[in-house]
Design a protein around this motif. Structure first.
Motif, mmCIF file in Angstrom:
data_model
loop_
_atom_site.group_PDB
_atom_site.id
_atom_site.type_symbol
_atom_site.label_atom_id
_atom_site.label_comp_id
_atom_site.label_asym_id
_atom_site.label_seq_id
_atom_site.Cartn_x
_atom_site.Cartn_y
_atom_site.Cartn_z
ATOM 1 N N GLY A 75 0.818 -1.213 0.000
ATOM 2 C CA GLY A 75 0.000 0.000 0.000
ATOM 3 C C GLY A 75 0.846 1.254 0.000
ATOM 4 N N GLU B 52 -5.487 3.097 -1.962
ATOM 5 C CA GLU B 52 -4.252 2.360 -1.708
ATOM 6 C C GLU B 52 -4.017 2.061 -0.240
ATOM 7 N N ARG C 49 -4.340 -6.869 -4.889
ATOM 8 C CA ARG C 49 -4.803 -7.011 -3.513
ATOM 9 C C ARG C 49 -5.895 -8.084 -3.449
#
Lengths: 522, 115
Positions: free
Chosen positions: A93, A139, A271
Motif C-alpha cells: 500500500g 491504496e 490485492r
C-alpha cells in the motif's frame, strides 16, 4: 508534534480533501496563488507519505482505526465484530502511496505554468486534489466498502478532469463520457461483489474476509467480477478502448496522474487475488489468466502504438503495453504461489520485476506525457506530421524525451531496463516463450519511439516554429525531477528493490501475516 | 420462495441495464442503463439487510427481547445512492456538452476519436 504525526494516515486523506474545498475560496481573492498553494499542500502530503513509509518499512504494517483504538466492537451480547473503518498500510500500500504522492505533487508543479492561461483554474485544482484523495484512499484502506467509495471519488474526479477542455472542442467530452460509463459500471460491479461478501460473512474488513473465506460459488462470482472490472479500470487489453481516448484528451499533467490512477486499480487487482483469496483459489488458472491478459496487452498495445500519428495517443497505447509487463510479472508470481520451490526460485523475483515496473512506469511514462504536453504547449498541436526540427529550440525537452524514451524501451542506464531485466530473467525460467514475447515488444517500443523522436525533434527547422522557445521553468523543474528519479533508479536498482519493492512483494505473498495483524484482538 | 422475489428483481434490473448499455445508441438511454444497474445493486444490498421481524436498532426505544438489525447494509445503500446521484449528474452534463458540440446524441455519429 509527535501526537499530530500519530494521525498521519488520516492526515494524508484529510489534507488534500479539505484543501480541495478551500481552493475555490482562495481563488475568489487571488487567482495566482492557488497553484502555488496546491503545490505546497501536495508537497506536504508527499512528506507525510514518506514519514509513514519510513514507519511501515522499519516497523511493519500500520493499522490506523478511525474513531477508536480497536478495529472491533463488542456488542452487549458479547458478539465481537470488526465494524470500524480502518486504514491498513502495509509494504504494498505504501509503495503505491509513494508513487501517487510523487506523481500528484509533480503534476501540480507542472500545472503552475501549463494551465496558467486557462479559465476555471480553481475547479481544476479542486478536482486534482480530489483525484489524489481518491487514489490515496484506494491504496491505504483496509475496508472494502471504503475502497469502493474512494474508487468512485477518483473516477468522478478523473472524468471531470478528462473533459476539462470541452469548452474548446467536443473530443474531451467524448473521451470523458466513455471513461464515465466504464468507471461507473466497474464501481457498481465492485459494490455487487462487496454485497456478495457481506451477505456471506457479515464483515467488510478485507483482512477478516480473507481469514474466513470459504471459496464458495458466490466467492467465485465475486472473484470474476472484481478481476474483470479492475483489469478494465487498469486498461488491460480486451477492455482497453477507453485508455487512448482518455489519456490523449486530458491535459498532460492530468494524464500523468491518470496513469497512476490506473495503477491504483491494478493494485486493487493484486490485492484481491493475493490478500483476499491467495491460495484458496486455483492460483495456476487465475495466474495464467492474468499472464494472458498481460501478454495480449503488451503485444496489441505496442502494435496499435506504431501506427498512431497523435503523439499522446501513441504514448497512451504504450501505457497499455507497459501495463502488460506488470501483469506478466505478477501473474507469474501468482501462478507459482502454491509451489514453494518455484516461488523461491523465480516467483518472488518475477513479482519484484512486475511491482518495480509499476513504479518505473509511473515515472518514465509521466515524463513522456509531460514532454508531449510541453510540445503541445509550444506548438499547439499533437499531430506528429505537423511537428519537426524542435530539438534546436527546445533543448531541455529534447533531453528529457530521450531519457524517457530510453527508459521505456529498456536501454541500460535507465530504470526501465532494471525492471525489465528482472522480468525477462525470472519469466524465462517459468516459460521461455513469454520472455521472448516480452523482449520483442520492447524492441517494437524502441522502434516506435525512434519514429516519434525523428518526426518531432529532428529534421530542418520549420517556418511556423521559428520563434518557439523552451517551456517555462515550472514545467522544466517537474520534468527534471522525474528524469533524475529515472536515472537514479536505473543506476541503483538493487537499493530500491531491496528497500521498497521487496517489502511490497512480501506483503502481497504473505497472506497470513496480512490477516494476523488485524485479527490480533478478535 | 416468496422471500427470493427481491433477488429476482435484482437480476431483472441489472439484466435490463446491461441490455440497455449494449444495444441502445442514445446517450441518455445509456445513462438510464447505468441507473438501472445501480438501482439493482442497491436493491441487492437492501435485501441482504432484511431480517424478518427485526426492528430498527434504536437502543433507547427497543422493547425487551426483540431482535435488532445491524444497520450496515442500509448505511452502505445510502452512501451508494448519494454517489449514484453525483454519477448520474455528471453523465447527463457530459451528454449535454456532447449535444452542444456534435448536434446529436447518437453514439454512431459521436465518433471523432478512433484508431
Amino acid at each position: 508534534m509527535s501526537s499530530i504525526l500519530m494521525h498521519a494516515p488520516a492526515l494524508v486523506i484529510a489534507l488534500p480533501l479539505l484543501t480541495a474545498f478551500v481552493t475555490p475560496v482562495i481563488g475568489r481573492f487571488n487567482r495566482k496563488t492557488i497553484s502555488w498553494f496546491v503545490s505546497f499542500i501536495l508537497g506536504l502530503t508527499l512528506l507525510l507519505i514518506i514519514f509513514i513509509a519510513n514507519q511501515v518499512l522499519t516497523n511493519g504494517a500500520l493499522i490506523y482505526v478511525f474513531g477508536g483504538t480497536e478495529a472491533g466492537l463488542t456488542l452487549p451480547s458479547g458478539y465481537t465484530v470488526p465494524i470500524r473503518i480502518i486504514f491498513h498500510i502495509d509494504g504494498m500500500g505504501i509503495f503505491m502511496g509513494l508513487i501517487t504522492a510523487v506523481v500528484s505533487f509533480l503534476a501540480a508543479i507542472y500545472s503552475i505554468s501549463f494551465m496558467e492561461q486557462h479559465s476555471g483554474l480553481e475547479k481544476y485544482y479542486t478536482l486534482l486534489l480530489l483525484l489524489a484523495t481518491g487514489m490515496f484512499g484506494m491504496e491505504l484502506t483496509g475496508d472494502i466498502f471504503n475502497f469502493f467509495v474512494f474508487l468512485e471519488i477518483a473516477s468522478i474526479a478523473s472524468v471531470a478532469l478528462i473533459s476539462f477542455r470541452s469548452t474548446l472542442a467536443g473530443e474531451p467530452a467524448e473521451a470523458g463520457f466513455k471513461y464515465m460509463v466504464v468507471s461507473s459500471i466497474s464501481a457498481l460491479m465492485v459494490l455487487f461483489a462487496i454485497g456478495l461478501f457481506y451477505g456471506q460473512y457479515d464483515v467488510l474488513n478485507m483482512a477478516t474476509i480473507a481469514s474466513v473465506m470459504q471459496f464458495t460459488q458466490l466467492d467465485k462470482i465475486a472473484l470474476v467480477l472484481l478481476v474483470s472490472v479492475l483489469a478494465m479500470k487498469a486498461g488491460s487489453v480486451p477492455m482497453h478502448m477507453w485508455t487512448p481516448d482518455a489519456y490523449s484528451e486530458a491535459p498532460a499533467a492530468i494524464t500523468m496522474v491518470l496513469v497512476a490512477a490506473s495503477q491504483a486499480s491494478l493494485y486493487a487487482l493484486f490485492r484481491t487475488t493475493f490478500s483476499l483469496y491467495n491460495v484458496t483459489l486455483n492460483t495456476v488458472t487465475v495466474g495464467w489468466i492474468i499472464i494472458i491478459l498481460g501478454i495480449l496487452s503488451m503485444f496489441i498495445g505496442v502494435t496499435m502504438a506504431i501506427i498512431q500519428k497523435d503523439i499522446k495517443r501513441l504514448m497512451a497505447y504504450h501505457a497499455i503495453s507497459q501495463t502488460g509487463y506488470m501483469l506478466l510479472g505478477v501473474g507469474v508470481g501468482l501462478a507459482v504461489l502454491a509451489n514453494p520451490v518455484a516461488l523461491e526460485n523465480f516467483g518472488i523475483k518475477a513479482m519484484e520485476g512486475g511491482i518495480f515496473h509499476i513504479m518505473n512506469h509511473a515515472m518514465y511514462k509521466g515524463l513522456l506525457f509531460l514532454t508531449a504536453g510541453a510540445l503541445f504547449y509550444r506548438t499547439g498541436t499533437r499531430d506528429l506530421n505537423k511537428m519537426g526540427g524542435l530539438a534546436n529550440n527546445m533543448m531541455y525537452t529534447t533531453i528529457f524525451f530521450i531519457i524517457g524514451a530510453a527508459a521505456i524501451a529498456g536501454i541500460p542506464p535507465f530504470n526501465g531496463f532494471a525492471s525489465k531485466l528482472i522480468i525477462y530473467e525470472s519469466v524465462y525460467q517459468f516459460n521461455p516463450l513469454l520472455s521472448i514475447i516480452a523482449m520483442l515488444v520492447s524492441i517494437l517500443t524502441l522502434a516506435s519511439f525512434v519514429k516519434v523522436f525523428h518526426s518531432a525533434f529532428l529534421g530542418p527547422k520549420l517556418e511556423q516554429y521559428k520563434s518557439v522557445q523552451e517551456v517555462p521553468k515550472s514545467m522544466v523543474v517537474a520534468m527534471a525531477t522525474l528524469a533524475c528519479i529515472i536515472v537514479f533508479f536505473g543506476l541503483f536498482p538493487d537499493l530500491i528493490v531491496k528497500h521498497i519493492v521487496h517489502p511490497a512483494v512480501m506483503a502481497l505473498i504473505n497472506q497470513t501475516h496480512y490477516t494476523a495483524t488485524i485479527l490480533g484482538g478478535i | 420462495m416468496i422471500g427470493n422475489f427481491p433477488f429476482v428483481a435484482v437480476v431483472i434490473l441489472i439484466g435490463l441495464g446491461i441490455y440497455t448499455l449494449i444495444f441502445k445508441k442514445n446517450l441518455i438511454k445509456i445513462a438510464i442503463g447505468i441507473t438501472l444497474i445501480e438501482n439493482g445493486t442497491n436493491l441487492f444490498l437492501i435485501t441482504l439487510g432484511y431480517r424478518k421481524g427485526a426492528i430498527a436498532p434504536i437502543y433507547t426505544q427497543a422493547p425487551e427481547g426483540v431482535k435488532m438489525v445491524l444497520p450496515t447494509p442500509q448505511a452502505l445503500t445510502l452512501t451508494s445512492i448519494v454517489i449514484g446521484v453525483a454519477t448520474t449528474a455528471l453523465i447527463l452534463s457530459i451528454a449535454m456538452i456532447l449535444y452542444q458540440k456534435y448536434g446529436t446524441l447518437n453514439t454512431d455519429e459521436i465518433r471523432r476519436l478512433r484508431g
